[in-house]
Scaffold this active site. Sequence first.
Site, PDB file in Angstrom:
ATOM      1  N   HIS A 443      47.727  38.573  51.503  1.00 22.49           N
ATOM      2  CA  HIS A 443      47.802  37.758  50.294  1.00 22.49           C
ATOM      3  C   HIS A 443      46.423  37.433  49.712  1.00 22.49           C
ATOM      4  CE1 HIS A 443      50.238  35.703  47.461  1.00 22.49           C
ATOM      5  NE2 HIS A 443      51.243  35.434  48.278  1.00 22.49           N
ATOM      6  N   ASP A 447      48.278  38.879  44.529  1.00 29.29           N
ATOM      7  CA  ASP A 447      49.376  37.915  44.487  1.00 29.29           C
ATOM      8  C   ASP A 447      50.706  38.647  44.552  1.00 29.29           C
ATOM      9  OD1 ASP A 447      47.613  35.762  44.259  1.00 29.29           O
ATOM     10  OD2 ASP A 447      47.463  36.028  42.086  1.00 29.29           O
TER      11      ASP A 447
END
Length: 472
Positions: A443, A447
């Site tokens: 992450h 995104d």
Amino acid sequence: MAQVLEFKLPDLGEGLTEAEIVRWLVEVGDVVAVDQPVVEVETAKAMVEVPCPYGGVVTARFGEEGTELPVGAPLITVAVGAPASGGPTDAAKLPAAQGTPAAASGQGSGNVLVGYGTSEAPARRRRVRPDRPAPVTAPPPPPQPPASASASAEPTNGRVRTGESVAGPVAVISPLVRRLARENGLDLRELTGSGPDGLILRADVEYALRAAAVQGRTTTAAPASHPRLAAQPTATAVPTVTSAGTRVPLKGVRGAVADKLSRSRREIPDATCWVDADATELMRARAAMNAAGGPKISLLALLARICTAALARFPELNSTVDQEAREIVRLDQVHLGFAAQTERGLVVPVVRDAHARDTEGLNAEFARLTEAARTGTLTPGDLTGGTFTLNNYGVFGVDGSTPIINHPEAAMLGVGRIIPKPWVHDGELAVRQVVQLSLTFDHRVCDGGTAGGFLRHVADCVEQPAVLLRTM
């Protein structure tokens, strides 16, 4: 006068600091050529043959099969320019391969590993007879079966040491299997191997040891036949059977995998998204390709081609994180790893420059690496440098998974089994070939929108292979 040179375990690259001797390829008294493999070792990355950069007569070797040595430890000593026992004294009387300037000067070839600088096949070793010198032009002897190898102070292929004597021939897949049996007091002659022609595999020995542990004994014979536990990874280190259970050291390939997975979990904040896709058209396209003739295209090759197309659209996922510099490094080349289960454990061979290969090229490279993984001949270079991993866990009969990212990569695409399921197609309920796709990603590099876009593009290509025509 002969010069005795010591050849030490070389730096095998990729941060490897030790290796285990699996099999000696020469004996004391053998004449070796420059760059001839002298020992097979197992590292945390792969099984490799180590060639000696000197040519001459082997005067000593260090370490028995199964011994773990650090990089820099002595392997063998070679008398360069030495006569064959009882023979002439000048180096010219040695086989032609030994009369090279490199051997005569003691400088060696400078090569370390087969495939890393050695361009020609090494000459076969020749046994030096004590009563005559080795001839200069004699052809190499034909390969001898393991059972006929001369006895020495160490175990030889196909034979088992019992106390201080050598028993009759036993078909065993590797010295590590003999060591495992010997250290646990197991008589290999009482086992029935499940390999080809009765070959005794590690799974056979481990099965017998587990049976012995259950029955409270240290030695037992395996049943006449038993299912081979091929789906279960085996440790490269020798297990120790105790009254409380079996202790398996995390060493070799298994230890390296454990370290990498633990590091991935510590450092990478991963997330997973998934989607079901209708793979009916992809399966039809593959069937049409294979019906047209030529090499059969694997499903893995098609999925790999889809991956490279999706990475071209979403390059954020072909990256790594430099934690010290606090930077995301987006990579120009796609080196595609794929998870492969072998008897030595889980390995991830890497297809170099996958983005520059078409489907047939990917298919050929997958076939080569898969065969090398099966035979344990992958090199350290085959197992490192990946930038993205494709994990086809559907071969294990499961639909989905949330795998651990292969550190230091940023993402892994998982593919479940393809099975018939009810599906709404063209507004009607139909039975279609459905697959679950999952993407586990770092992450930090992107995104959810980017990850979802990548996964959706993969699903679109699976459902409508014609979408790939845009990037072919």
